[in-house]
Design a protein around this motif. Sequence first.
Motif, mmCIF file in Angstrom:
data_model
loop_
_atom_site.group_PDB
_atom_site.id
_atom_site.type_symbol
_atom_site.label_atom_id
_atom_site.label_comp_id
_atom_site.label_asym_id
_atom_site.label_seq_id
_atom_site.Cartn_x
_atom_site.Cartn_y
_atom_site.Cartn_z
ATOM 1 N N ARG A 191 0.836 -1.192 0.000
ATOM 2 C CA ARG A 191 0.000 0.000 0.000
ATOM 3 C C ARG A 191 0.878 1.253 0.000
ATOM 4 O O ARG A 191 2.030 1.221 0.395
ATOM 5 C CB ARG A 191 -0.912 0.026 1.236
ATOM 6 C CG ARG A 191 -1.948 -1.093 1.273
ATOM 7 C CD ARG A 191 -3.016 -0.911 0.186
ATOM 8 N NE ARG A 191 -4.047 -1.950 0.273
ATOM 9 C CZ ARG A 191 -3.972 -3.121 -0.331
ATOM 10 N NH1 ARG A 191 -2.909 -3.401 -1.074
ATOM 11 N NH2 ARG A 191 -4.932 -4.013 -0.220
ATOM 12 N N THR A 192 0.281 2.352 -0.437
ATOM 13 C CA THR A 192 0.918 3.665 -0.451
ATOM 14 C C THR A 192 2.293 3.595 -1.122
ATOM 15 O O THR A 192 3.342 3.722 -0.484
ATOM 16 C CB THR A 192 1.051 4.259 0.963
ATOM 17 O OG1 THR A 192 -0.104 3.927 1.737
ATOM 18 C CG2 THR A 192 1.191 5.768 0.888
ATOM 19 N N ILE A 193 2.258 3.395 -2.417
ATOM 20 C CA ILE A 193 3.475 3.231 -3.209
ATOM 21 C C ILE A 193 3.653 4.460 -4.092
ATOM 22 O O ILE A 193 2.740 4.853 -4.821
ATOM 23 C CB ILE A 193 3.386 1.982 -4.101
ATOM 24 C CG1 ILE A 193 3.125 0.735 -3.244
ATOM 25 C CG2 ILE A 193 4.641 1.822 -4.924
ATOM 26 C CD1 ILE A 193 2.737 -0.470 -4.059
ATOM 27 N N VAL A 194 4.824 5.058 -4.037
ATOM 28 C CA VAL A 194 5.167 6.175 -4.908
ATOM 29 C C VAL A 194 6.016 5.646 -6.060
ATOM 30 O O VAL A 194 6.975 4.891 -5.827
ATOM 31 C CB VAL A 194 5.924 7.267 -4.142
ATOM 32 C CG1 VAL A 194 6.374 8.383 -5.090
ATOM 33 C CG2 VAL A 194 5.056 7.844 -3.026
ATOM 34 N N LEU A 195 5.665 6.031 -7.276
ATOM 35 C CA LEU A 195 6.411 5.597 -8.457
ATOM 36 C C LEU A 195 7.164 6.784 -9.037
ATOM 37 O O LEU A 195 6.562 7.808 -9.376
ATOM 38 C CB LEU A 195 5.466 5.024 -9.514
ATOM 39 C CG LEU A 195 6.124 4.589 -10.832
ATOM 40 C CD1 LEU A 195 7.077 3.423 -10.608
ATOM 41 C CD2 LEU A 195 5.072 4.230 -11.870
ATOM 42 N N VAL A 196 8.478 6.638 -9.159
ATOM 43 C CA VAL A 196 9.322 7.694 -9.713
ATOM 44 C C VAL A 196 9.837 7.259 -11.074
ATOM 45 O O VAL A 196 10.506 6.225 -11.197
ATOM 46 C CB VAL A 196 10.516 8.001 -8.780
ATOM 47 C CG1 VAL A 196 11.391 9.097 -9.387
ATOM 48 C CG2 VAL A 196 10.040 8.399 -7.398
ATOM 49 N N THR A 197 9.519 8.050 -12.087
ATOM 50 C CA THR A 197 10.067 7.827 -13.422
ATOM 51 C C THR A 197 9.929 9.124 -14.206
ATOM 52 O O THR A 197 9.352 10.107 -13.716
ATOM 53 C CB THR A 197 9.385 6.659 -14.147
ATOM 54 O OG1 THR A 197 10.128 6.351 -15.345
ATOM 55 C CG2 THR A 197 7.946 6.989 -14.535
ATOM 56 N N SER A 198 10.452 9.146 -15.420
ATOM 57 C CA SER A 198 10.372 10.354 -16.241
ATOM 58 C C SER A 198 8.921 10.686 -16.566
ATOM 59 O O SER A 198 8.095 9.791 -16.761
ATOM 60 C CB SER A 198 11.154 10.157 -17.535
ATOM 61 O OG SER A 198 12.524 9.912 -17.265
#
Length: 263
Positions: A183-190
């Motif tokens: 749960r509560t996942i941040v996704l970092v990408t361009s």
Amino acid sequence: MFFILSKIFWLFVQPVSLTFVLFLAGWMLSLLRRRLAGLVFVGLGLMIFGLSAFTTLGFNLIAPLEERFPRGEPLPSDVQTIIMLGGATAGRVSTARRIAELNEAGDRLTETLQLAKQYPQAKILLSGGVGLLIADGEPEAETARRFFSAQGIAPERLVLEGESRNTDENAANSAALLGAEARTIVLVTSAFHMPRSVGLFRSAGLEVLPRPVDYRSSGTEGMGFDLANPILNLNTTTLALREWIGLIAYKLTGRIGDWFPAP
């Protein structure tokens, strides 16, 4: 098989390669005394190269991708996992020199580092293998581990996923590592890569909070000529076309649910 076919397909349809193929076809047709057909192929090649390198076409193609998931909304306080997708380091150089050499997408690393400090309780999942047909160098997850360790991030917070070769595998492998209870996942990408990434993570069963970085456009470019920056223009056009083609291909093969994933 999908990975191999996609890489081979892109080898021929990216603007520089397509221009070369059209020029070569035009030259061969001229040798066969099919002068008019040869001129047509050469003309098509010139048009593709000219639009890609000497106009703002690429910025107009990439802007809608970058604006699809706005960055403005604040993140919640209970972030449990930060996923960073590979693509931010120069693999061959990093492997040979045992450093973390950043490329133009280096914002993925610096943004993840900032989030890691903002959310000291969060795990950091580094997803990225070797995305080449012929593996050359270490997995990107290992390069990223070296970067975060040098910045003082505790090793036990880092979860390495170094098997994925494309975004589809990023999503599937990350979901397998995190499990159904994540749960509560941040996704970092361009930013330009976020629509396709979110679509794939949703299909893998993970709802993520997008954290787009590495913007290539201001969002205000109009269509016109730009003779001063052909390399930048060509690179931007190539990135944008790859993403749009990727969205179409993933939708047609059932890997994402929407043609253009949205918040």
